[in-house]
Design an enzyme around this catalytic site. Structure first.
Site, mmCIF file in Angstrom:
data_model
loop_
_atom_site.group_PDB
_atom_site.id
_atom_site.type_symbol
_atom_site.label_atom_id
_atom_site.label_comp_id
_atom_site.label_asym_id
_atom_site.label_seq_id
_atom_site.Cartn_x
_atom_site.Cartn_y
_atom_site.Cartn_z
ATOM 1 N N GLU A 1 0.824 -1.210 0.000
ATOM 2 C CA GLU A 1 0.000 0.000 0.000
ATOM 3 C C GLU A 1 0.860 1.262 0.000
ATOM 4 O OE1 GLU A 1 -4.257 -1.474 1.840
ATOM 5 O OE2 GLU A 1 -2.895 -0.410 3.186
ATOM 6 N N GLU B 1 -5.995 -7.211 -1.601
ATOM 7 C CA GLU B 1 -6.626 -7.335 -0.282
ATOM 8 C C GLU B 1 -8.111 -7.015 -0.399
ATOM 9 O OE1 GLU B 1 -4.821 -4.963 2.771
ATOM 10 O OE2 GLU B 1 -2.775 -5.466 2.152
#
Length: 897
Positions: free
Chosen positions: A195, A293
């Site tokens: 991320e 995710e």
């Protein structure tokens, strides 16, 4: 109305589907198999390739096992987690890698304590189970996400130096992947950072970040040239961000294969938007894309009592995107997988650029209950790292882990229950290929919500009640059902409040409606007290220096404009508005302020709000406590016979003091009514709750329910009177007095089991069908075991054993039938010589004579034939019950040699 599933059935039967893509069209085949039977319903995704990634991140697994957690299949049988995942249709696992998630003395930070060695242990087990591995380098000693990209402890000396960081990332990545390769791990993808929306390894800015990305990519290419290089971002819902990130990667010549996104429905917008932004990257830059995710909740309970991310950090509307259940998880996984599959082929190579989906931490179940109050659980978290952070993590992450360390915040989003047993949603990655069907079993009807104001009429509120609702079924096929509401209860709405009434559908399903009634805002007599309409500025007279009505977007208490003030020297100002035509009486004047002195210190007496009526002035300070730290001043105002009030905002401030005043309001003061006592109503409702509903007719109970609904509605109000309370008490009392007892004229007993032996129990729920013929127009009604009793009398000779069924609510109604009893060929041991054996006695199967050491000559045998616990005495052989037309026929048979 049923959902139209005809097209689904056609597609599921093997019809070819034509897919449009940037390079033209390509043909894929739908699943050939019939959907499998399951406990969740999932439509097969058409055109899904066999190698579509159905992956799961199970990075915390090793710490969970060390903490004593075991994983079980749907039958409750313990299995190795990786084997279980493989059997459930998973083909990939994702494993995070932290550089050094330990203190100097070896205390782990938690979250699985996943350094390279522990990740390798799990990776080897995954490979042995036939799963491919995605290695997720965080380049941090603990959690890396958009808000945290801390440099590892060992790299602290060159934090912020992009060149040295890139060199170190290259060395570390190459060394770690070499150990994975030498161990025989099937690494299919490697993620360079986690991320990395704004930073990676302490490096920010695209020039520096791109150096780090490229260094990691170079190491991957050299060690594992067949593995795909993944760059991972999040927040797909923010317009233009993914296009910008992909462009920056292209401009900086970063070598990578897969643009990956996190996607959590709680925060990240719609799946349609997800497809759009990822397809744009795939088509523009010819990259593969995937979701790294995702997750959804199956319950809102907290397994370890240490708080969950969902629902505490999720808005109520976002929780409604899917059902909170295993079915909801299956729906979410399928929706995200379909969104990725819809990316299509954008480079003309015949392959879908949407690679697949990874579910995040589906196995992160609790390792105990009781939260931090359970010292043993806290010790387990700290010892093995099975919670999201240990106390030790505070040395590395003092502002988050150091304050909020503890257990799993996602245990209610796992695909296993709190005991580690697989939920029905676990095999969803298998079902999106095959399809899955379940029984057409009713599950729920979504509650109905209605809003109104206290100025709306009751009839207007009733008009909002829907006549039909959608009933949800387990197989995903909804039914439209008509509703009969207890709408009369709404007549008792009294003022603002939240009211709930019930209804029943034509299929007999219960449904609720919540009516939220808000108070009508009091009339504000200030003209444009929020300063939003420039045409109304003329209503304010501004004098002095430093103040003006102007836009102060982001700082205003309401809207974009405010009375804003600042000056480089000490200054004074005033803003005045005179209001006429007011009804004499008591009013309340309020306003809000924010700001500070030049050094950001608070100013508590520099700005004031005042009102002048009849020559008398009252005022209150408007404090300046900091940027957008709003203070509210409140001034009581008494308006006299002239109906005039002059309101004024004044300021006397030092140089460079700044701020604004906004949301000025003058409203009539209202007294909050004192609610009358409801003690007697509460007693009446409690009395109604003690009533045995089985004894009364449905018609009379319906009247009682209407009265109780009226009580519920009244008590939820804000302005009911003593007379209202007394009226509803009478409603409840009259309904109780009017309850009519059921009248039963006969019972019919039909045994479903035809043979019993001494020692057996008659199961009143399954062995007997007991039906009562109600005279009040109800016809035959099947009774449950708690509505009748069973009595046994086996003291008579062998040909006169009797079973009597008696209705509990009316002991005068009975049905008796006779049975014959013989003993078991082999019984349990008796405990005496008086003929009263416990659980049976040993009988000679040829002579029928008993063993005198265990019973009394076999003349009488004691056994349990009743589930009510009564002891029965029986003559020895077998019970034979024969059902015949019109009743029950019983026969006595005695075995002879």
């Amino acid at each position: 109305m049923r959902r139209n599933t005809a097209l689904t059935r056609i597609m599921a039967s093997g019809v070819a589907a034509i897919m449009l893509c940037a390079g033209g069209t390509f043909t894929v085949n739908a699943a050939e198999e019939e959907p499998v039977k399951a406990d969740v319903s999932v439509k097969a995704i058409q055109g899904l390739s066999d190698d579509f990634i159905g992956g799961m991140d199970v990075s915390s697994m090793l710490s969970l096992e060390e903490s004593g957690v075991t994983f079980k299949n749907a039958n409750g049988e313990v299995e190795d987690l990786f084997t279980l995942l493989k059997e459930s249709g998973v083909n990939y696992v994702r494993l995070r890698v932290w550089n050094d998630p330990f203190t100097a003395d070896g205390q782990g930070y938690g979250g699985g304590n996943v350094n390279a060695d522990r990740a390798l242990t799990m990776a080897k087990r995954a490979t042995a189970a036939g799963l491919k591995v995605l290695v997720d380098f965080h380049y941090s000693d603990f959690w890396a996400d958009p808000s945290k990209q801390q440099v590892p402890k060992a790299w602290k000396s060159f934090e912020g130096d992009a060149d040295k960081t890139a060199d170190t990332v290259y060395d570390y990545t190459k060394q770690t992947l070499t150990t994975f390769k030498q161990a025989g791990v099937d690494v299919g993808m490697v993620q360079v950072g986690n991320e990395t929306t704004a930073k990676i390894a302490g490096i920010s800015g695209w020039d520096g970040m791109s150096k780090v990305f490229s260094a990691g990519s170079k190491a991957i290419r050299e060690v594992l040239p067949e593995a795909k290089v993944v760059i991972h971002f999040t927040n797909p819902e923010k317009a233009g961000t993914y296009a910008t990130y992909a462009k920056q990667l292209s401009n900086h010549n970063v070598d990578y294969d897969v643009f990956a996104s996190s996607y959590y429905p709680f925060w990240h917008g719609t799946t349609e938007n997800l497809t759009s932004v990822l397809k744009n990257v795939a088509s523009t830059y010819k990259k593969d894309v995937m979701v790294a995710e995702t997750s959804w909740a199956y319950t809102l309970d907290d397994g370890d009592d240490d708080s969950n991310t969902v629902p505490s950090k999720v808005t109520a509307d976002n929780l409604k995107k899917y059902d909170i259940s295993p079915q909801g998880q299956a729906d979410e996984i399928r929706a995200v997988a379909e969104a990725v599959n819809n990316i299509g082929d954008n480079d003309g190579d015949g392959e879908n650029d949407g690679l697949g989906v990874f579910y995040w931490e589906p196995a992160w179940v609790p390792v105990g209950t009781g939260g931090k109050d359970n010292a043993e659980l806290a010790d387990t978290w700290n010892k093995y790292g099975g919670g999201w952070a240990t106390e030790a993590a505070g040395e590395y992450d003092p502002n988050d882990a150091g304050l909020y360390w503890g257990g799993s915040g996602v245990d209610n989003q796992a695909l296993f229950d709190f005991d580690g047993k697989a939920l029905a949603s676990l095999p969803t990655f298998k079902y999106i290929h095959t399809g899955a069907v379940t029984d057409h079993v009713f599950t729920k009807i979504d509650p109905v919500e209605i809003t109104a104001t206290d100025s709306d009429s009751i009839d207007a509120i009733k008009a909002q009640l829907p006549s039909e609702v959608a009933a949800h079924y387990q197989d995903g096929v909804d039914e439209t059902e008509t509703v009969t509401w207890q709408s009369a209860a709404l007549d008792w709405i009294r003022g603002a409040g939240t009211y709930t009434i019930t209804g029943t559908t034509n299929a007999g399903h219960d449904v609720t409606v919540t009516v939220t009634v808000t108070a009508t805002p009091a009339k504000d007599y200030v003209t444009d007290g929020s300063f939003e309409n420039a045409e109304n500025d003329k209503n304010w007279t501004i004098a002095g220096t430093g103040a003006s009505i102007t836009e102060d977007s982001g700082n205003a208490a309401d809207g974009k404009r405010a009375l804003k003030f600042w000056a480089s020297d000490a200054y004074s100002f005033s803003a005045t508005q005179t209001i006429t035509g007011l009804e004499p009486g008591e009013y309340v004047l309020t306003a809000m302020s924010q700001g500070a002195a030049a050094d950001n210190a608070a100013i508590t007496d520099g700005v004031a709000l005042s009102a002048t009526t009849g020559g008398k002035t009252t005022s209150d300070a408007l404090e300046l406590n900091g940027w957008v730290k709003f203070d509210t001043a409140t001034v009581p105002v008494t308006v006299g016979a002239d109906g005039t009030a002059t309101i004024t905002i004044t300021g006397n401030l030092p140089a460079d003091a700044w701020g604004n005043v906004d949301k000025v309001s003058l409203v009539k003061k209202t007294e909050t009514p004192v609610k009358p006592s409801t003690e007697n109503l509460d007693k009446a409702v409690a009395e109604a709750g003690k009533i045995n509903r089985d004894e009364y007719t449905n018609e009379s109970l319906a009247k009682l329910d209407q009265a109780l609904a009226a009580a519920d509605v009244l008590l939820a109000g804000s302005t009911y009177t003593e007379q209202d309370v007394n009226d509803v008490i009478k409603l409840v009392a009259d309904a109780i007095a009017g309850l009519a007892q059921k009248e039963v004229s006969s019972l019919t007993v039909t045994p479903s089991k035809t043979t019993y032996q001494v020692g057996d129990a008659i199961d009143a729920d399954h062995d007997l069908k007991v039906v009562g013929n109600y005279s009040a127009g109800m016809g035959n009604v099947t009774l449950s075991a708690d509505q009748f009793t069973l009595d046994y009398d086996f003291s008579a000779p062998a040909d006169a054993a009797k079973v009597t069924v008696t209705l509990k609510s009316n002991p005068n109604v009975t049905e008796t039938y006779t049975v014959a009893v013989t003993a078991r060929a082999e019984g349990g041991s008796g405990n005496g010589s008086d003929g009263a054996g416990n659980g049976g006695a040993t009988i000679n199967p040829d002579t029928g004579e008993g063993d005198k050491t265990n019973g009394a000559n076999g003349d009488k045998i004691t056994g349990v034939l009743s589930n009510t616990g009564s002891a029965v005495t029986a003559v020895g052989l077998a019970v034979v019950v024969l059902g015949v037309a019109g009743g029950v026929s019983l026969a006595l048979r005695r075995k002879r040699s």
